[in-house]
Design a protein around this motif. Sequence first.
Motif: not given
Ligand code: MOS
Length: 748
Positions: A212-214, A244-246, A352-354, A508-511, A712-714
């Motif tokens: 999990s990213q969260g 990568f957001g998944g 997904m990333r960005g 951990s998302g959206g940078s 993380g995304e830019i």
């Molecule tokens: Mo990023 S697509 O918010 O893990």
Amino acid sequence: MPDTAAAPFVPSAIIGADLPRIDGPLKTTGIAQYAADYHFPNMAHGVAVTSTIASGTIRSIDAGKAEKMPGVLFVLTHENIDSVYRMAPGGRGGRTSEARPPLIDNEISYWGQYVALVLAETYEQALAASAAIKVDYVQTAPNLDRKLDDPQTDALPLRTESKRGDVASAFASAAVKIDQTYITPAETHNPMEMHATVAVWEDPKFTLYETSQGVVNHQHVMAETLGVPRENIQVITRFLGSGFGGKLFPWPHSALAAVAAKHLNRPVKLSVNRRQMFTNVGHRPRTQQHIQLGANAQGKLVSLRHDYRNQTSLHDDIRENCGEATPFLYSTPNLLVTSALVRRNIGTPTPMRGPGAVPGLFALESAIDELTIALKQDPVAFRIAHDTLIDESTGHPFSSRHLKECLETGAKQFGWEKYTPAVGSMKRGDKVIGWGVAAASWGAFRGASEAAVALLSDGTVRVSSGCQDVGTGTYTIYAQIVSDRTGIPIDRIRVVLGDSSLVPGPTSGGSVATATVLPSIAEATDNAIKVALTTATTTPDSPFHGKPADSLAFHEGRVHIKTQPASSGTPYQEILKAAKVQAANGEGKSGPLGADPKAQGYSTHSFGVQFVEVEYDPEIAHLRVSRVLSVIDGGRIINRKTAANQILGAVVMGVGMGLLEQTLYSPKTGQPINGNFADYLVPTHADCPKIEVTFLDHPDPILGEYGARGIGEIGLAGIAPAITNALHHATGIRVRELPITIESLLNT
Ligand code: MOS
């Protein structure tokens, strides 16, 4: 401008250091435990059975043979799940990926949807039995149309995302126009670590070892889905093999594993296999974007229209926010951004990333390149001329925008003065060289976070928070902030993350993670220091006994008289020992940017520029990305090594987006026909260009004390259009649908 008003905060040398990940040795030695690495006595194994049609219903499901196979414990289907456990849709107190709980009814809306879960003593037994489940379907014709025009969608009004001026009349009267459609394909997240849940039920509590990213969001969603109080769900993600957001939001397998664990009263492991990674845990949706640009005779952009649509699933409304950067990237008086969702019989997409910005900038930055060619303008100079320090969509100044400096620095470092604009005019031996440029942008956010710091009497520090490290370096950043404020070396700081039972940390998302956690760690550390100083003044055996606390300071791990050097002081652990206490504890809590009065009236974003060189061999139509220079304006960089690694990885992913990545669904069945690691292409070492990364490193005065924004995304934004722009420069071929294929190269 806000930049010059930056607080006079001077961090120590540890901030911005080229510091390796503190969790690196645990990973390289195999000690780090990822979700699927957890094993428990008496653990049962689950294997999911998935649908082989994309649209219809299940007429009947026959698990009889499977149930009699060796080791099989139970087969969960839509027919019996309600008697086993009544799940509720999640998503009110947290964000979920799919609104519909798994196995809820007999409806099938995409190929690969879960239709059963086989539970057995071993993985092999579950796998064998899963092949023996017979499902009889009533098929209906799926909608898998790759063209995202759709009578139903077209009949609905487009959603207006941003609007100013009058694009229609400005475009009609423009001297030079670009009017094109750009397409980005569905892409699948392919982290090395596949999704998995190990669920443990100990009445009344579920413990979920998760990818999990969260962890905190996952806990909230699972509490709703399973209908139990939050304190009865604990989510643990100590390490992640990327996401990568998944892995941002819970997917149905997590609830299935939990339900199975309770039903069997045994721990259950359920892994999503690589094939299922392409159907059951999200993807970047296909987008179709129409862009109209108008410029006047002087070359000024007078009109910008961006209408995008993206594919979503039958039951969820996932908008790929392709207009993320469009409203504010360039100065223009007339602008309109609209969007629409188009339903297809494909699984639910996810960030997904960005998300949005990355496919959106493919369209916008391709169109800008086409416009500069039509105007016979230099693409770098055009972008500089249209730079703006005011966000024209809101009228607010940017907190910190250095796009012009990115362009100037990048042009200099890349050697842009040697650029000759004529197609095919630059050569190296037998190869034609193409140069392309594109701007990058990604939002800069800060959420809410808490952290706890304990200065321990053994001379070490423990810092903890319910955040998680996707692999990006979050563990290391926590330690750096504590070290910065205490002077205690990194190797004496232990970071505890990845557990929803800790004080809550962000997703951990959206940078957002870095900018979000920094203020709470800083406050927790400062509060722990305060406790140590008070202890120093109130402990009879302390050399500082009776002194006013404000006459003391804390540096290099020592308590000392403020007016004297730290070396004259006493190590804090001696004071704690004298006081007979185990720890000086501090907690920190910080709120989101939106609630911060200092941030009101500012537009907060990161910026960047990608310069790309491609080599084209016309004899064999061979295209290679040979060089990428990425200049990033991402606020203050906290860790140079992990930050550069984010951009390097994103550039490689961008090469994949430009040249290789696309999930192809069979137009008949909806099955991903390249849904495996052999056929879904991502860049290998041989595909990787020489990559240089430059950070401007201007602290953002609005984002927080350290001035860090997320990065993380830019790094992925702008790479694909810079590649297709470079391809056009080399060959005259304009690719408006990603990825660039051999067919598009031969089509001259
Ligand atoms: Mo990023 S697509 O918010 O893990």
